[in-house]
Scaffold this motif. Structure first.
Motif, short mmCIF file in Angstrom:
data_model
loop_
_atom_site.label_atom_id
_atom_site.label_comp_id
_atom_site.label_asym_id
_atom_site.label_seq_id
_atom_site.Cartn_x
_atom_site.Cartn_y
_atom_site.Cartn_z
N TYR A 156 11.55 2.97 -13.98
CA TYR A 156 10.70 2.57 -12.87
C TYR A 156 11.42 1.69 -11.85
N TRP A 157 12.71 1.46 -12.05
CA TRP A 157 13.45 0.58 -11.14
C TRP A 157 13.32 1.03 -9.69
N PHE A 158 13.52 2.31 -9.44
CA PHE A 158 13.50 2.82 -8.07
C PHE A 158 12.09 3.10 -7.58
N CYS A 159 11.12 3.02 -8.48
CA CYS A 159 9.72 3.25 -8.10
C CYS A 159 9.05 1.97 -7.61
N PHE A 160 9.31 0.85 -8.31
CA PHE A 160 8.62 -0.40 -8.00
C PHE A 160 9.58 -1.55 -7.71
N ILE A 200 0.84 -1.21 0.00
CA ILE A 200 0.00 0.00 0.00
C ILE A 200 0.87 1.25 0.00
N ILE A 201 1.92 1.24 0.81
CA ILE A 201 2.83 2.40 0.88
C ILE A 201 3.51 2.63 -0.47
N ILE A 202 4.02 1.55 -1.08
CA ILE A 202 4.70 1.68 -2.37
C ILE A 202 3.73 2.20 -3.44
N ALA A 203 2.54 1.63 -3.48
CA ALA A 203 1.55 2.04 -4.48
C ALA A 203 1.11 3.49 -4.26
N THR A 204 0.90 3.85 -3.00
CA THR A 204 0.43 5.20 -2.68
C THR A 204 1.48 6.26 -3.02
N LEU A 205 2.72 6.01 -2.62
CA LEU A 205 3.79 6.96 -2.90
C LEU A 205 3.99 7.14 -4.41
N SER A 223 -0.05 2.50 -10.94
CA SER A 223 0.77 2.34 -9.73
C SER A 223 0.34 1.12 -8.93
N VAL A 224 -0.98 0.96 -8.79
CA VAL A 224 -1.51 -0.18 -8.04
C VAL A 224 -1.20 -1.49 -8.76
#
Length: 224
Positions: free
Chosen positions: A169-173, A33-38, A54-55
């Motif tokens: 997106y490496w550092f995003c997900f 949830i934190i990763i998706a929300t950020l 994102s989700v």
């Protein structure tokens, strides 16, 4: 004596304790949830994707990392049993490692960390409580050793998820999901290593007790 008999009981709790599974699932859910929300908040501005992306990217990453862990477990379990002998010092915590783990409060949280690597491995709850059954204790130690290697490999191989995402997106997900996976595997690994030495101590205690019994039985009986 009672204290020695509790060692396998505590190991049993680490494997089957339902509260630990709920907590583990909660940690994974909160992390996702934190990763998706950020990413939904900041990623959309930086990279232009929307909240739904994102989700979905987070959920797919979580499912992918779970698949990677299962594949790693399958491969490790296929390795020869001789590689996981309980006599190898690799599987036991050193004094420094144990002191560090205890400073980090492992005694307080170890029963709340499930060992996913050996869940469903067929270990009998009742037999785990038979503390003088060294044959079964040996099997428990083998399972522990296998699980240690599975968690080490899964923590490392999990980072293979990162390049599966587009570079931007490496550092995003990819990296956040791999880091969470690594931390969870390391926590389970710490508990396994902490318990391994204690179960090994129980095994040696049983061996000494069996030796004493055989020596007593071998002594000639006095006749009246």
């Amino acid at each position: 004596m009672a204290k020695m008999r509790m060692i396998l009981l505590e190991y049993n709790r680490n494997i089957y304790y339902n509260e630990s599974m709920r907590l583990y699932s909660l940690v994974i859910s909160i992390s996702a949830i934190i990763i998706a929300t950020l990413n939904a908040i900041f990623g959309s501005a930086a990279f232009g994707y929307n909240a739904l992306y994102s989700v979905l990217a987070t959920v797919i990453g979580a499912l992918s990392i779970a698949s990677i862990d299962m594949i790693v477990a399958f491969i490790v379990k296929a390795l020869p049993k001789k590689l996981f002998s309980s006599d190898k010092k690799f599987f036991t915590m050193s004094r420094k490692e144990r002191k560090l783990a205890e400073k980090l409060g492992i005694r307080r949280w170890k029963t709340k960390v499930p060992d996913i690597a050996v869940m469903g491995g067929g270990l009998s709850k009742s037999r785990l409580l038979i503390s003088n059954d060294n044959t079964y204790i040996s099997e428990v130690l083998y399972e522990n050793a296998y699980a240690q290697v599975i968690h080490i490999a899964a923590a490392i191989v999990g980072f293979a998820l990162v390049p599966l995402y587009p570079l931007e997106y490496w550092f995003c997900f990819g990296l956040p999901i791999a880091v969470v996976n690594c931390l969870l595997n390391c926590m389970s690994l710490s508990v396994l290593r902490y318990n391994f030495g204690r179960i090994k101590t129980l095994q040696k205690y049983n061996e000494r007790r069996a030796k004493r019994k055989s020596e007593i039985a071998a002594k000639p009986q006095k006749t009246l």
